[in-house]
Design a protein around this motif. Sequence first.
Motif, short mmCIF file in Angstrom:
data_model
loop_
_atom_site.label_atom_id
_atom_site.label_comp_id
_atom_site.label_asym_id
_atom_site.label_seq_id
_atom_site.Cartn_x
_atom_site.Cartn_y
_atom_site.Cartn_z
N ARG A 31 0.84 -1.19 0.00
CA ARG A 31 0.00 0.00 0.00
C ARG A 31 0.88 1.24 0.00
NH1 ARG A 31 -3.43 -2.86 4.17
NH2 ARG A 31 -5.22 -3.66 3.00
N ARG A 32 0.33 2.34 -0.51
CA ARG A 32 1.07 3.60 -0.55
C ARG A 32 0.09 4.74 -0.31
NH1 ARG A 32 2.34 3.40 -5.49
NH2 ARG A 32 4.45 2.55 -5.30
N ILE A 33 0.37 5.57 0.68
CA ILE A 33 -0.44 6.76 0.91
C ILE A 33 0.44 7.99 0.77
CG2 ILE A 33 -0.17 6.64 3.45
CD1 ILE A 33 -3.07 7.85 3.55
N ILE A 34 -0.04 8.93 0.01
CA ILE A 34 0.71 10.16 -0.28
C ILE A 34 -0.01 11.33 0.37
CG2 ILE A 34 1.54 11.69 -2.11
CD1 ILE A 34 1.33 9.16 -3.98
N ILE A 35 0.71 12.09 1.18
CA ILE A 35 0.18 13.32 1.76
C ILE A 35 0.80 14.47 0.97
CG2 ILE A 35 -0.21 14.64 3.86
CD1 ILE A 35 -1.27 11.74 3.95
N SER A 36 -0.05 15.28 0.38
CA SER A 36 0.44 16.29 -0.56
C SER A 36 0.02 17.69 -0.17
CB SER A 36 -0.09 15.98 -1.97
OG SER A 36 0.26 17.01 -2.89
N GLY A 37 0.93 18.63 -0.38
CA GLY A 37 0.62 20.05 -0.21
C GLY A 37 1.44 20.86 -1.19
N HIS A 38 0.93 21.99 -1.63
CA HIS A 38 1.70 22.82 -2.58
C HIS A 38 2.36 23.97 -1.85
CE1 HIS A 38 -1.02 26.37 -2.92
NE2 HIS A 38 -1.99 25.50 -2.70
N CYS A 39 3.57 24.30 -2.28
CA CYS A 39 4.34 25.33 -1.57
C CYS A 39 4.34 26.67 -2.29
CB CYS A 39 5.78 24.87 -1.33
SG CYS A 39 6.75 24.69 -2.84
N ASP A 40 3.81 26.73 -3.51
CA ASP A 40 3.75 28.02 -4.20
C ASP A 40 2.59 28.84 -3.66
OD1 ASP A 40 2.12 25.99 -5.44
OD2 ASP A 40 1.72 27.38 -7.08
N SER A 41 2.69 30.15 -3.78
CA SER A 41 1.63 31.03 -3.28
C SER A 41 1.06 31.85 -4.44
CB SER A 41 2.16 31.94 -2.18
OG SER A 41 3.34 32.62 -2.56
#
Length: 431
Positions: free
Chosen positions: A157-167
């Motif tokens: 299994r693979r879980i990805i936690i994602s967030g973007h750093c551009d504003s």
Amino acid sequence: MNIKEFPQAVINENVDYTVKEITNVIKRYGPRESANANCLATQKHIKKEMDTFCDETGFETYKVAPKAFLHFTKTISIAIILAFVACTAMAYLNVFSGIGPSDFFVPTCIVGGVVVIALVVTALEFLMYKQFCDVLYKKVEGHNFYAKRKPTGEVKRRIIISGHCDSAYEWRHLYYGKKLPLMTIFMGWAIGGAFISVVVAIVTIIANFVNMGGFGEFMVNYGYYWHGVTALGMIPLLLFVDFKTISPGANDNLTGTYAAVCALRMLDMAGVEFENTEVVAMITDGEEAGLRGCKQWAKDHKDEYMNQGVETAVLCVDTLTDLEYLNVYSRDMTGTVKHDQGFSQLVMDSAIEAGHNDLKFANVFFGSSDAAAFTQAGITATCLAAMDPKPADYYHNRRDSYDRLVPKAIKTGYEVILSTIFNFDKNGIQR
């Protein structure tokens, strides 16, 4: 382990760490336009920290035109204003005399046609997030950063936690309209006026061929003047985006960025190791440029995530601030994209298990999150966010700085994320 057994001291320390790091990033690197040097410097700063507790970190590059996504607002507004001014001048110079039932028949059709094209471009860019205008703009190199915490055994299994750093580029109406609904007034004027202009043009054309009585005569002779109302509504649209001013992006979306960072950091600090679940932090660039970074990542990893026998799910975190609006956003991209029902339910159940019973399934009814890019590619995804949908007073403007952070909302988000990771590891997604 489950969320109830997880040490609260670790969560609290990571919330403090997040506030300090976001403050540090903003003071040190400043606002982060998509694909600019500040964005990459922020990702490198994060990589240096994550190298100490992750098994693998790295960058993937892609090409992006940062201004292409929102610059259409200026292009279409100028086109409509110029079309109205030019057609009005030619009508009064009798250029269209004798063509159609009135001198304003052809101008009504021309301006109406320009408005139709403008609405199509708006739908393609902002409603559907198609890379329609990108070909007209110079592209630069953007970067997506990832970090992996591998299991002790085979990856199942693979879980990805994602967030973007551009504003984001500043939206003037939100900044100057803090106490007035300028955004609603001006956008309603521009969009509503455009749709009415199309209706006026269509009715005028029909009236040219079908006897509609006095109403038809009125539309043929005077309907054109509505285009003037629409053209005036394009002036606020022209001024809508300030490409010279960039939000500090503390909440949108350094809170999501550090949610991904701290998901792995908290597991490491608590000594949690999974036997068969790989946990990935993904820090994308280009979300504010129309999801460009995430779209490229989803395209490049689609086969890996869908066809190689590893159950994969992506939890995109976008703004952890307004706790009363902490929800699982199961619909996205102005309601046109529906995220995976099973994974959305898993996140909701995990929130309840963590003691947060007031979350709801919600809809990103204006704009989009990176999760939509994954779902559109066929990859299992959903979005967790906590932002006032009015929208918030800090949204896409210079008020979104570190003094506007809400530690309690960050902590609640972290508890939901950890609970989701634990439940995904135990059972995967139940279909």
